[in-house]
Structure formats: C-alpha cells, structure tokens
Design an enzyme around this catalytic site. Structure first.
Site, mmCIF file in Angstrom:
data_model
loop_
_atom_site.group_PDB
_atom_site.id
_atom_site.type_symbol
_atom_site.label_atom_id
_atom_site.label_comp_id
_atom_site.label_asym_id
_atom_site.label_seq_id
_atom_site.Cartn_x
_atom_site.Cartn_y
_atom_site.Cartn_z
ATOM 1 N N CYS A 158 0.858 -1.195 0.000
ATOM 2 C CA CYS A 158 0.000 0.000 0.000
ATOM 3 C C CYS A 158 0.889 1.237 0.000
ATOM 4 C CB CYS A 158 -1.004 -0.021 1.168
ATOM 5 S SG CYS A 158 -0.278 0.065 2.810
ATOM 6 N N ASN A 196 2.103 1.482 4.447
ATOM 7 C CA ASN A 196 2.387 0.209 5.148
ATOM 8 C C ASN A 196 2.005 0.284 6.632
ATOM 9 O OD1 ASN A 196 5.269 -1.985 5.781
ATOM 10 N ND2 ASN A 196 3.167 -2.532 5.354
ATOM 11 N N CYS A 223 -1.762 0.984 7.352
ATOM 12 C CA CYS A 223 -3.210 0.734 7.454
ATOM 13 C C CYS A 223 -3.632 -0.532 6.709
ATOM 14 C CB CYS A 223 -4.000 1.924 6.904
ATOM 15 S SG CYS A 223 -3.821 3.426 7.899
ATOM 16 N N SER A 241 -1.988 -2.626 4.064
ATOM 17 C CA SER A 241 -1.165 -3.809 3.778
ATOM 18 C C SER A 241 -0.801 -4.642 5.009
ATOM 19 C CB SER A 241 0.083 -3.442 2.962
ATOM 20 O OG SER A 241 0.919 -2.546 3.634
HETATM 21 P P1 4NP Z 1 -1.940 2.847 3.973
HETATM 22 O O1 4NP Z 1 -2.638 4.195 4.497
HETATM 23 O O2 4NP Z 1 -1.347 3.171 2.628
HETATM 24 O O3 4NP Z 1 -3.086 1.898 3.880
HETATM 25 O O4 4NP Z 1 -0.910 2.471 5.020
HETATM 26 C C1 4NP Z 1 -1.979 5.415 4.580
HETATM 27 C C2 4NP Z 1 -1.169 5.677 5.647
HETATM 28 C C3 4NP Z 1 -0.552 6.907 5.746
HETATM 29 C C4 4NP Z 1 -0.739 7.850 4.767
HETATM 30 C C5 4NP Z 1 -1.538 7.572 3.693
HETATM 31 C C6 4NP Z 1 -2.154 6.357 3.596
HETATM 32 N N1 4NP Z 1 -0.113 9.120 4.890
HETATM 33 O O5 4NP Z 1 -0.378 9.995 4.040
HETATM 34 O O6 4NP Z 1 0.683 9.346 5.800
#
Ligand code: 4NP
Length: 163
Positions: free
Chosen positions: A14, A17, A19, A21
C-alpha cells in the site's frame, strides 16, 4: 508452494504500510495457511513516511477484533522485492502504477491488484481508510478478508510461481 517446491512469497503493498497492507499481510498468511499453501507473506509501502512504525492503531484494533495480531513495522518497497517476491499485491491502482514504475528490468514478481481476487468487485481499489473513521477500517477488513480467501483459492487451483 510454487512449481519449484519453494514457499510462495507474497507481498502486500500500500502507500504507508500502516493501514491496509499490514491487515492484508495477516489475512493472506491466515488464508494461505488454511488452504494448505506454504507461503512467506510480508508487506511494504511505496512511501517512506512511516518506516519503522507499527501499524495504525485502528488497523490493529480491527485486526484484533478478528483474532489477528499485527506485529510488523512499516518498511518501504525496495528494488530487491521485485526479485525476492513471487507476487506483489497492490491495494489500489495508484500503488499498482507506482510499483510498475519502480519495477527493475528482469523483475520476477508478478504485480497485480489485491482485489483482482475479489469476486464481488474484481479490479477495484481497497479504499485508503487513513483519513476516515473506524467504520472504514471495518469495511477494509471485509474487502481484504474476501480477497485474501479467494487469492488462496486461486493459488490452490493453479500453480503460481516463477515459471
Ligand atoms: P496505507 O494508508 O497506505 O493503507 O498504510 C496510509 C497511511 C498513511 C498515509 C496515507 C495512507 N499518509 O499519508 O501518511
């Protein structure tokens, strides 16, 4: 198991990493084991903002409610992953495009969408729940569980490997 008799190496991918994945990783591990498939499952993010951090508390909460413990730390996708993995499962089309862009020459990993294996919405994104509420994390869990289960079924029904 792959054609070569080695465990299938699967990486959930994702953006952060933290949320999606990590939950996908835990579910893929559980579903592949339940299907009797020898596998080494991991996860990574395309971005580096959260490297070294544990999974988001909301992901850990939804996973724990379903009996899964998320113990990993975030890491960033590396060029080596394209040689060391058999399958990279991207959570959304943006992650997929980033992975394809980063893919080195002679990459061995097959890169595809996690929800290519969701019979209810093949090819759809796993929506990023980061900026939403806990209900988005529960919905994410349901999509991932269904996709992981059908991925495991697809592996048992056909050989997946380097050949
Ligand atoms: P993930 O979610 O890609 O499912 O882990 C996110 C976690 C953090 C961020 C974006 C999406 N961020 O912008 O920090």
């Amino acid at each position: 198991m792959t054609d070569t008799g080695k465990p299938l190496r699967v990486l959930a991918l994702c953006l952060g990493n933290i949320c999606r994945s990590p939950v996908a990783e835990a579910l893929l591990r559980r579903e592949l084991e339940a299907a009797g498939v020898a596998a080494v499952v991991s996860s990574a993010g395309t971005g580096d903002w959260h490297v070294g951090r544990p999974a988001d508390p909301r992901s850990r909460e939804v996973a724990a409610r379903h009996g899964l413990s998320l113990d990993g730390r975030a890491r960033q996708l590396s060029a080596a992953d394209f040689y060391e993995q058999d399958v990279i499962l991207a959570m959304d089309t943006s992650n997929l495009a980033d992975a394809r862009r980063l893919s080195p020459p002679n990459a061995e990993a097959r890169v595809q969408l996690m929800r290519d294996f969701d019979p209810l919405a093949p090819g759809a994104d796993v929506p990023d729940p980061y900026y939403g509420g806990q209900d988005g994390f529960e919905e994410m869990y349901r999509l991932l569980e269904r996709s992981a289960r059908h991925f495991a079924v697809s592996v048992t029904g056909q050989s997946v490997g380097n050949s």
